[in-house]
Motif scaffolding. Structure first.
Motif, PDB file in Angstrom:
ATOM      1  N   GLY A   1      14.682  -5.628   4.044  1.00  0.00           N
ATOM      2  CA  GLY A   1      14.163  -5.563   2.689  1.00  0.00           C
ATOM      3  C   GLY A   1      12.646  -5.630   2.633  1.00  0.00           C
ATOM      4  O   GLY A   1      11.962  -5.363   3.616  1.00  0.00           O
ATOM      5  N   TRP A   2      12.148  -6.003   1.464  1.00  0.00           N
ATOM      6  CA  TRP A   2      10.708  -6.015   1.180  1.00  0.00           C
ATOM      7  C   TRP A   2      10.098  -7.368   1.474  1.00  0.00           C
ATOM      8  O   TRP A   2      10.695  -8.403   1.189  1.00  0.00           O
ATOM      9  CB  TRP A   2      10.464  -5.666  -0.284  1.00  0.00           C
ATOM     10  N   TYR A   3       8.878  -7.335   2.006  1.00  0.00           N
ATOM     11  CA  TYR A   3       8.128  -8.560   2.308  1.00  0.00           C
ATOM     12  C   TYR A   3       6.686  -8.406   1.856  1.00  0.00           C
ATOM     13  O   TYR A   3       6.152  -7.301   1.829  1.00  0.00           O
ATOM     14  CB  TYR A   3       8.120  -8.845   3.822  1.00  0.00           C
ATOM     15  N   GLU A   4       6.079  -9.549   1.534  1.00  0.00           N
ATOM     16  CA  GLU A   4       4.638  -9.602   1.381  1.00  0.00           C
ATOM     17  C   GLU A   4       4.119 -10.220   2.661  1.00  0.00           C
ATOM     18  O   GLU A   4       4.534 -11.317   3.037  1.00  0.00           O
ATOM     19  CB  GLU A   4       4.223 -10.433   0.163  1.00  0.00           C
ATOM     20  N   ILE A   5       3.236  -9.498   3.336  1.00  0.00           N
ATOM     21  CA  ILE A   5       2.735  -9.926   4.643  1.00  0.00           C
ATOM     22  C   ILE A   5       1.274 -10.332   4.503  1.00  0.00           C
ATOM     23  O   ILE A   5       0.480  -9.601   3.911  1.00  0.00           O
ATOM     24  CB  ILE A   5       2.878  -8.778   5.670  1.00  0.00           C
ATOM     25  N   HIS A   6       0.940 -11.500   5.024  1.00  0.00           N
ATOM     26  CA  HIS A   6      -0.447 -11.964   5.044  1.00  0.00           C
ATOM     27  C   HIS A   6      -0.882 -12.040   6.496  1.00  0.00           C
ATOM     28  O   HIS A   6      -0.142 -12.554   7.338  1.00  0.00           O
ATOM     29  CB  HIS A   6      -0.566 -13.352   4.399  1.00  0.00           C
ATOM     30  N   GLY A   7      -2.073 -11.531   6.785  1.00  0.00           N
ATOM     31  CA  GLY A   7      -2.563 -11.579   8.154  1.00  0.00           C
ATOM     32  C   GLY A   7      -3.929 -10.939   8.251  1.00  0.00           C
ATOM     33  O   GLY A   7      -4.651 -10.813   7.262  1.00  0.00           O
ATOM     34  N   VAL A   8      -4.267 -10.525   9.469  1.00  0.00           N
ATOM     35  CA  VAL A   8      -5.575  -9.915   9.732  1.00  0.00           C
ATOM     36  C   VAL A   8      -5.367  -8.460  10.128  1.00  0.00           C
ATOM     37  O   VAL A   8      -4.564  -8.158  11.011  1.00  0.00           O
ATOM     38  CB  VAL A   8      -6.309 -10.688  10.861  1.00  0.00           C
ATOM     39  N   SER A   9      -6.104  -7.579   9.455  1.00  0.00           N
ATOM     40  CA  SER A   9      -6.009  -6.155   9.761  1.00  0.00           C
ATOM     41  C   SER A   9      -6.520  -5.891  11.165  1.00  0.00           C
ATOM     42  O   SER A   9      -7.574  -6.388  11.566  1.00  0.00           O
ATOM     43  CB  SER A   9      -6.831  -5.345   8.763  1.00  0.00           C
ATOM     44  N   GLN A  10      -5.750  -5.098  11.911  1.00  0.00           N
ATOM     45  CA  GLN A  10      -6.190  -4.638  13.229  1.00  0.00           C
ATOM     46  C   GLN A  10      -6.185  -3.108  13.236  1.00  0.00           C
ATOM     47  O   GLN A  10      -5.704  -2.491  14.174  1.00  0.00           O
ATOM     48  CB  GLN A  10      -5.282  -5.206  14.323  1.00  0.00           C
ATOM     49  N   GLY A  11      -6.692  -2.536  12.175  1.00  0.00           N
ATOM     50  CA  GLY A  11      -6.755  -1.074  12.071  1.00  0.00           C
ATOM     51  C   GLY A  11      -5.459  -0.498  11.551  1.00  0.00           C
ATOM     52  O   GLY A  11      -5.265  -0.378  10.363  1.00  0.00           O
ATOM     53  N   LYS A  12      -4.549  -0.160  12.468  1.00  0.00           N
ATOM     54  CA  LYS A  12      -3.265   0.427  12.078  1.00  0.00           C
ATOM     55  C   LYS A  12      -2.128  -0.600  12.110  1.00  0.00           C
ATOM     56  O   LYS A  12      -0.974  -0.255  11.916  1.00  0.00           O
ATOM     57  CB  LYS A  12      -2.907   1.605  12.997  1.00  0.00           C
ATOM     58  N   SER A  13      -2.459  -1.859  12.385  1.00  0.00           N
ATOM     59  CA  SER A  13      -1.441  -2.906  12.407  1.00  0.00           C
ATOM     60  C   SER A  13      -2.006  -4.170  11.775  1.00  0.00           C
ATOM     61  O   SER A  13      -3.192  -4.240  11.458  1.00  0.00           O
ATOM     62  CB  SER A  13      -0.990  -3.183  13.849  1.00  0.00           C
ATOM     63  N   VAL A  14      -1.127  -5.164  11.576  1.00  0.00           N
ATOM     64  CA  VAL A  14      -1.551  -6.442  11.001  1.00  0.00           C
ATOM     65  C   VAL A  14      -1.072  -7.552  11.923  1.00  0.00           C
ATOM     66  O   VAL A  14       0.105  -7.591  12.300  1.00  0.00           O
ATOM     67  CB  VAL A  14      -0.954  -6.639   9.591  1.00  0.00           C
ATOM     68  N   LEU A  15      -1.981  -8.443  12.309  1.00  0.00           N
ATOM     69  CA  LEU A  15      -1.605  -9.640  13.047  1.00  0.00           C
ATOM     70  C   LEU A  15      -1.187 -10.656  11.992  1.00  0.00           C
ATOM     71  O   LEU A  15      -2.007 -11.147  11.222  1.00  0.00           O
ATOM     72  CB  LEU A  15      -2.771 -10.168  13.886  1.00  0.00           C
ATOM     73  N   CYS A  16       0.106 -10.936  11.937  1.00  0.00           N
ATOM     74  CA  CYS A  16       0.712 -11.656  10.827  1.00  0.00           C
ATOM     75  C   CYS A  16       0.520 -13.173  10.920  1.00  0.00           C
ATOM     76  O   CYS A  16       0.776 -13.777  11.951  1.00  0.00           O
ATOM     77  CB  CYS A  16       2.201 -11.325  10.809  1.00  0.00           C
ATOM     78  N   ASP A  17       0.065 -13.767   9.813  1.00  0.00           N
ATOM     79  CA  ASP A  17       0.019 -15.222   9.685  1.00  0.00           C
ATOM     80  C   ASP A  17       1.278 -15.717   8.986  1.00  0.00           C
ATOM     81  O   ASP A  17       1.803 -16.783   9.291  1.00  0.00           O
ATOM     82  CB  ASP A  17      -1.200 -15.651   8.855  1.00  0.00           C
TER      83      ASP A  17
ATOM     84  N   ALA B   1      -3.429  -8.726   2.534  1.00  0.00           N
ATOM     85  CA  ALA B   1      -2.040  -8.887   2.109  1.00  0.00           C
ATOM     86  C   ALA B   1      -1.471  -7.487   1.925  1.00  0.00           C
ATOM     87  O   ALA B   1      -2.151  -6.592   1.427  1.00  0.00           O
ATOM     88  CB  ALA B   1      -1.965  -9.679   0.812  1.00  0.00           C
ATOM     89  N   LEU B   2      -0.223  -7.307   2.358  1.00  0.00           N
ATOM     90  CA  LEU B   2       0.392  -5.978   2.392  1.00  0.00           C
ATOM     91  C   LEU B   2       1.838  -6.100   1.948  1.00  0.00           C
ATOM     92  O   LEU B   2       2.519  -7.058   2.314  1.00  0.00           O
ATOM     93  CB  LEU B   2       0.327  -5.476   3.842  1.00  0.00           C
ATOM     94  N   TRP B   3       2.308  -5.143   1.139  1.00  0.00           N
ATOM     95  CA  TRP B   3       3.733  -5.065   0.806  1.00  0.00           C
ATOM     96  C   TRP B   3       4.371  -4.036   1.711  1.00  0.00           C
ATOM     97  O   TRP B   3       3.817  -2.950   1.916  1.00  0.00           O
ATOM     98  CB  TRP B   3       3.923  -4.604  -0.633  1.00  0.00           C
TER      99      TRP B   3
ATOM    100  N   ILE C   1       3.724  -4.842  12.182  1.00  0.00           N
ATOM    101  CA  ILE C   1       3.364  -6.213  11.856  1.00  0.00           C
ATOM    102  C   ILE C   1       3.563  -7.024  13.137  1.00  0.00           C
ATOM    103  O   ILE C   1       4.692  -7.221  13.585  1.00  0.00           O
ATOM    104  CB  ILE C   1       4.253  -6.775  10.717  1.00  0.00           C
ATOM    105  N   LYS C   2       2.456  -7.438  13.743  1.00  0.00           N
ATOM    106  CA  LYS C   2       2.528  -8.183  15.004  1.00  0.00           C
ATOM    107  C   LYS C   2       2.675  -9.669  14.703  1.00  0.00           C
ATOM    108  O   LYS C   2       1.938 -10.214  13.880  1.00  0.00           O
ATOM    109  CB  LYS C   2       1.253  -7.967  15.826  1.00  0.00           C
ATOM    110  N   LEU C   3       3.601 -10.296  15.395  1.00  0.00           N
ATOM    111  CA  LEU C   3       3.837 -11.725  15.184  1.00  0.00           C
ATOM    112  C   LEU C   3       3.289 -12.538  16.346  1.00  0.00           C
ATOM    113  O   LEU C   3       3.232 -12.069  17.472  1.00  0.00           O
ATOM    114  CB  LEU C   3       5.333 -11.989  15.028  1.00  0.00           C
TER     115      LEU C   3
END
Length: 142
Positions: free
Chosen positions: A74-90, A36-38, A62-64
């Motif tokens: 604005g600000w989001y809380e992102i949930h997903g899987v870490s891919q090193g320098k990016s997040v595959l977003c759920d 989880a990332l802000w 943040i990959k969708l």
């Protein structure tokens, strides 16, 4: 190659009860894990996803799985899987205006550092070269 996949699955078992908060600084350590990332949206790339600036002032992609069909700001809380320098977003959840105004980025950074340290107690954060500063051998006569 199948064995490597199994290892990663065992290393980070699916656990819906606890997903660690991370910052851009420790995202790569969690490669392959749910996180989880802000972040505050800085740029939207319709087909790919969007970029956010994290509480530690770094950009993360943040990959969708589907193209965006709504304005993001604005600000989001992102949930997903870490891919090193990016997040595959759920999932991404917007912060309401009140929360965005009073956002404690320093506190959240400290929380993410604490969670990383609890996960790896001998890694005390950003400055790994000085992790033993202030640690002295126990006096055997104590």
């Amino acid at each position: 190659m199948g064995d490597q996949d199994d290892f990663e699955d065992n290393q980070f078992p699916d656990n819906d009860e606890f997903v660690p908060y991370v910052t851009a600084g420790n995202l790569a350590q969690k490669n392959g894990a749910k996180v989880a990332l802000w972040g505050k949206v800085t740029k939207v790339v319709g087909s790919e996803g969007f970029h956010v600036k994290t509480v530690d002032d770094q950009e993360v992609l943040i990959k969708l799985k589907r193209p965006i069909n709504e304005p993001l700001e604005g600000w989001y809380e992102i949930h997903g899987v870490s891919q090193g320098k990016s997040v595959l977003c759920d999932e991404y959840v917007p912060f309401n205006e009140e929360l965005s105004k009073n956002l404690d980025t320093e506190g959240h950074k400290a929380l993410a550092r604490l969670l990383a340290a609890l996960d790896d107690p001998w890694n005390l954060g950003d400055d790994s070269s000085n992790t033993m500063n202030g640690v002295v051998p126990m006096d055997e006569n104590y």
